[in-house]
Scaffold this motif. Sequence first.
Motif, PDB file in Angstrom:
ATOM      1  N   VAL A 173      -5.440   8.202 -10.649  1.00 40.93           N
ATOM      2  CA  VAL A 173      -5.436   6.815 -11.158  1.00 40.93           C
ATOM      3  C   VAL A 173      -7.155   7.506 -11.915  1.00 40.93           C
ATOM      4  CG1 VAL A 173      -6.783   4.362 -11.505  1.00 40.93           C
ATOM      5  CG2 VAL A 173      -5.115   5.415  -9.773  1.00 40.93           C
ATOM      6  N   LEU A 186      -2.826   6.468  -2.728  1.00 42.13           N
ATOM      7  CA  LEU A 186      -2.882   7.125  -3.695  1.00 42.13           C
ATOM      8  C   LEU A 186      -4.516   7.582  -4.224  1.00 42.13           C
ATOM      9  CD1 LEU A 186      -2.000   6.503  -7.030  1.00 42.13           C
ATOM     10  CD2 LEU A 186      -3.289   4.439  -6.900  1.00 42.13           C
ATOM     11  N   MET A 208       3.250   6.849  -8.600  1.00 40.13           N
ATOM     12  CA  MET A 208       1.846   7.547  -8.880  1.00 40.13           C
ATOM     13  C   MET A 208       2.119   8.588  -7.953  1.00 40.13           C
ATOM     14  SD  MET A 208      -0.348   4.806 -10.912  1.00 40.13           S
ATOM     15  CE  MET A 208      -1.952   5.630 -11.212  1.00 40.13           C
ATOM     16  N   ASN A 226     -10.020  -0.587 -11.191  1.00 38.70           N
ATOM     17  CA  ASN A 226      -8.534  -0.479 -10.321  1.00 38.70           C
ATOM     18  C   ASN A 226      -8.476  -2.041  -9.797  1.00 38.70           C
ATOM     19  OD1 ASN A 226      -6.014   0.705 -10.706  1.00 38.70           O
ATOM     20  ND2 ASN A 226      -6.410   0.950  -8.622  1.00 38.70           N
ATOM     21  N   ARG A 227      -9.355  -2.106  -8.956  1.00 33.08           N
ATOM     22  CA  ARG A 227      -8.772  -3.390  -9.071  1.00 33.08           C
ATOM     23  C   ARG A 227      -9.164  -4.981  -8.563  1.00 33.08           C
ATOM     24  NH1 ARG A 227      -4.402  -1.758  -5.924  1.00 33.08           N
ATOM     25  NH2 ARG A 227      -4.669   0.050  -4.624  1.00 33.08           N
ATOM     26  N   SER A 232       4.074  -3.733  -9.949  1.00 32.20           N
ATOM     27  CA  SER A 232       2.877  -3.548  -9.541  1.00 32.20           C
ATOM     28  C   SER A 232       2.817  -2.273  -8.427  1.00 32.20           C
ATOM     29  CB  SER A 232       1.855  -4.203  -9.832  1.00 32.20           C
ATOM     30  OG  SER A 232       1.459  -5.324 -11.034  1.00 32.20           O
ATOM     31  N   ILE A 239      -1.239   0.466 -15.330  1.00 31.02           N
ATOM     32  CA  ILE A 239      -0.819  -1.154 -14.570  1.00 31.02           C
ATOM     33  C   ILE A 239      -0.992  -2.305 -15.241  1.00 31.02           C
ATOM     34  CG2 ILE A 239      -0.989  -2.371 -12.775  1.00 31.02           C
ATOM     35  CD1 ILE A 239      -1.161   0.308 -11.723  1.00 31.02           C
ATOM     36  N   TYR A 289       3.649  -0.952  -0.152  1.00 32.21           N
ATOM     37  CA  TYR A 289       1.773  -0.544  -0.659  1.00 32.21           C
ATOM     38  C   TYR A 289       1.464   0.203   0.820  1.00 32.21           C
ATOM     39  CZ  TYR A 289      -2.746  -2.737   1.117  1.00 32.21           C
ATOM     40  OH  TYR A 289      -3.654  -2.905   1.706  1.00 32.21           O
ATOM     41  N   CYS A 321       4.604   0.493  -8.610  1.00 29.59           N
ATOM     42  CA  CYS A 321       3.959   1.755  -9.618  1.00 29.59           C
ATOM     43  C   CYS A 321       3.378   2.358  -8.926  1.00 29.59           C
ATOM     44  CB  CYS A 321       3.725   0.409 -10.629  1.00 29.59           C
ATOM     45  SG  CYS A 321       2.979   2.011 -12.856  1.00 29.59           S
ATOM     46  N   GLU A 322       1.910   1.868  -7.892  1.00 28.76           N
ATOM     47  CA  GLU A 322       1.788   2.587  -7.437  1.00 28.76           C
ATOM     48  C   GLU A 322       2.097   3.856  -6.487  1.00 28.76           C
ATOM     49  OE1 GLU A 322      -1.583   0.092  -6.001  1.00 28.76           O
ATOM     50  OE2 GLU A 322      -2.428  -0.111  -7.898  1.00 28.76           O
ATOM     51  N   SER A 331       0.977   3.640  -1.201  1.00 30.55           N
ATOM     52  CA  SER A 331       0.287   3.174  -2.432  1.00 30.55           C
ATOM     53  C   SER A 331      -1.288   3.234  -1.969  1.00 30.55           C
ATOM     54  CB  SER A 331       0.347   1.678  -3.356  1.00 30.55           C
ATOM     55  OG  SER A 331      -0.606   1.085  -2.009  1.00 30.55           O
TER      56      SER A 331
END
Length: 828
Positions: free
Chosen positions: A683, A455, A676, A633-634, A669, A691, A449, A672-673, A452
């Motif tokens: 994104v 990101l 990235m 995204n969120r 998830s 995702i 987190y 994965c972020e 991320s």
Amino acid sequence: MKSRHSSDVDNASLAGFDTRSGNLLERLLFNHRPWVLLLCLLATLFLGMQATRIELNASFEKMIPTGHPYIVNYLDNQKELSGLGNALRIAVANRHGDIYDADYLATLQTLSDKIYLLPGVDRAFMKSLWTPATRWVSVTEDGLDGGPVIPDAYDGSPATLAELRRNVQLSNEIGQLVAFDQRSSIIYVPLLARTSDGQPLDYAALSADLEALRAQYQSDAIDIHITGFAKKIGDLIEGLEQILLFFAGAILITAGVLYAYTRCLRSTLLVVLCSLVAVLWQLGLLPLLGYQLDPYSVLVPFLVFAIGMSHGAQKMNGIMQDIGRGMHRVVAARNTFRRLFVAGLTALLSDAVGFAVLMFIDIPVIQDLAVAASIGVAVLIITNLILLPILLSYLGVSPAAAQRSLREEQADSGPAQRHRLWRLLDLFTQKRWASVCVILAACMAVAGYLVSMNLKIGDLDAGAPELRADSRYNLDDAFMNRAFGASSDLFAVMVRTPAGECARYDILRKVDALDWQLRTLPGVDSTNSLALLNRRMLVGLSEGSPKWYELQNNQAMLNMITASAPRGLYNESCSLLTLYVYLTDHKAETLTGLVEHVERFAAANNTADVQFMLAAGNAGIEAATNIVVKQANREMLFWVYGAVILLCLITFRSWRATLCAIVPLVLTSILCEALMVWLGIGVKVATLPVIALGVGIGIDYALYVMSMLLVYQRQGASLSEAYYRALVSTGKVVMLTGVTLAIGVITWLFSPIKFQADMGVLLAFMFVWNMVGALLLLPALAYFLLPAQPRADAAGEPQPGSHEEATPVHPKPQVQQRSARAHALTSD
């Protein structure tokens, strides 16, 4: 070959099977199997013919969020802003000299004329050295003078070439149409959404026409470079034609691994066949519903195939195990359908929800992707949950494969005899290992987190990040940046004024203030506006004295200069000004800083008479797209997780079991972020769906493992025993499909399309981590969240059990035939 005894047992099991057992859907399907097969065959033939009509194309309008206020402003003024949306820039360079060469200019003229006639070109706004709209302006002792850059009497002679050189110097086109070194010039080609016959612009055909012209006119003396949305999409479509090779490779890999696991050719081919039928149905339904594939949704058929292989392998494995226990293939198919249909249906509904939530994103190309994927998942319910079991009820599996499956299960009948991998996985149902696993997962989630949080939204690289850095397009874009001092990224601010008052001093003063402020921002190369033109013209009218480089409060002077200004700086009714901002790149940081500055300026300076509006130009449109993507995204994750949690609650009827299934997905998830960020992937439209797709596909693994674990636990088995039996029935197929599909998509790394390679890495990562989460973190969480069920002792009295105290019972598979109803009671 089956023994006579085995065959007799099979026949006896079929004779003793009650065809009236099972739910209404099972009876409807399996009691009318020929009709089901006939309907599926007819659907396959019809949709197969329709699939030949599928088209691969793209649309500029579908790539932009048409509901966003910036895009609404652009579309409302699009007719007065032609060329500020979808346009091509074609640089024609002289390899051995400058542009003031007769042969070079002849080639430029011919090429310009050929491009002018291409379908979809907005000819009224096309611009090059040869178009009449390209003009020069000069101040003489008699006043203002001007004309077209190419002299009226041009004949290629040294005198007219010298006149052309002078005109270019006076045109203010150096850095715009003419390179700073004056060795190349631009043909600027705005495009229409539809051609003259009313058909959507065919980007693949346009790109092919451009490449044909490049091949025809590029030589040892001339070099041609082409950039723009249309060329990028054309290159993507050309590169994506190779996706068929990757698709075929994925089929071979998954089929080969599945065969190595089953050693049964017929069942392996049936699983592959049903998954391909699902893809065929999907491709046939799309043109019927008016959809087509584009470079961003062309990967969806593979995802449908991957999901189909996952579910098909589960059904095939269940039937193979039951046949190995001595059931007739029809009884085995019905029992497997009865046992796994709900879990499979819930998993596919979760997949569908994962795709469907993309419809909330106000970008048509993502909405089309959501529709295409949802259609594919919907047909999987028929092809892999219904058609496959029915086909297997006719063909069954090879006796050798069934007996091999039985021998493996019998060999693992006791804790000491289990395969070492099963013994390792079983450790996570014990307190020590479960605690370590949960703590480690929590640490990974926190670390992921934190990473991320970096990101980024939008592109992180110059050029076209969808293509390789060494692709022809990105090399052309790099040339544009070097030769013209800026990228092809143009951001336009629209300034709405009362009609006929766009040259009013107080309005131009505000435009001038914003112009100067934007020049100081990082990533801004230069600007152009009516206010800036007035400054330059006042210097020219004052014998070139720089002390007059000021916006004079003389309305008559401002009106005179405006009357001779290029029409692109204001519209015909003088009610709209355009402030052009030329950027060095379109990276997320550049666009974000620019948008925030203009927004603050607009909030402080907008009045009833003047409104600063965002945004036009390809960079302005991309800025609006980034804003929509960031917001979506969120929201997308909120909706997909909400729907998946609801489906799990309905299926498991336990919030504890739902939590065990969802937590591994959340961890994947987050990681994965973080991946990235580490890989430098932003994104954007191409990566936003990944995702959500990972969540929808990943829940499949958890559903199959948790469904069977709960079945056995509710029968009184300990967590260790229930988890082992879930591994034997569905868990090992989860492992098989997770690894196999990851291998299939990781081959995309070799694709010439970078965003496909990025998708391959992210999907492979999510396939593997969702599998690991379902096999390791899920049982570890179950240790803490799922209480042990009471079980009967030898006397038949229930006694309390716990994770530590319960003695696992490892029943040996029964070869003798049981009745279907009894089997259903112990399985369901």
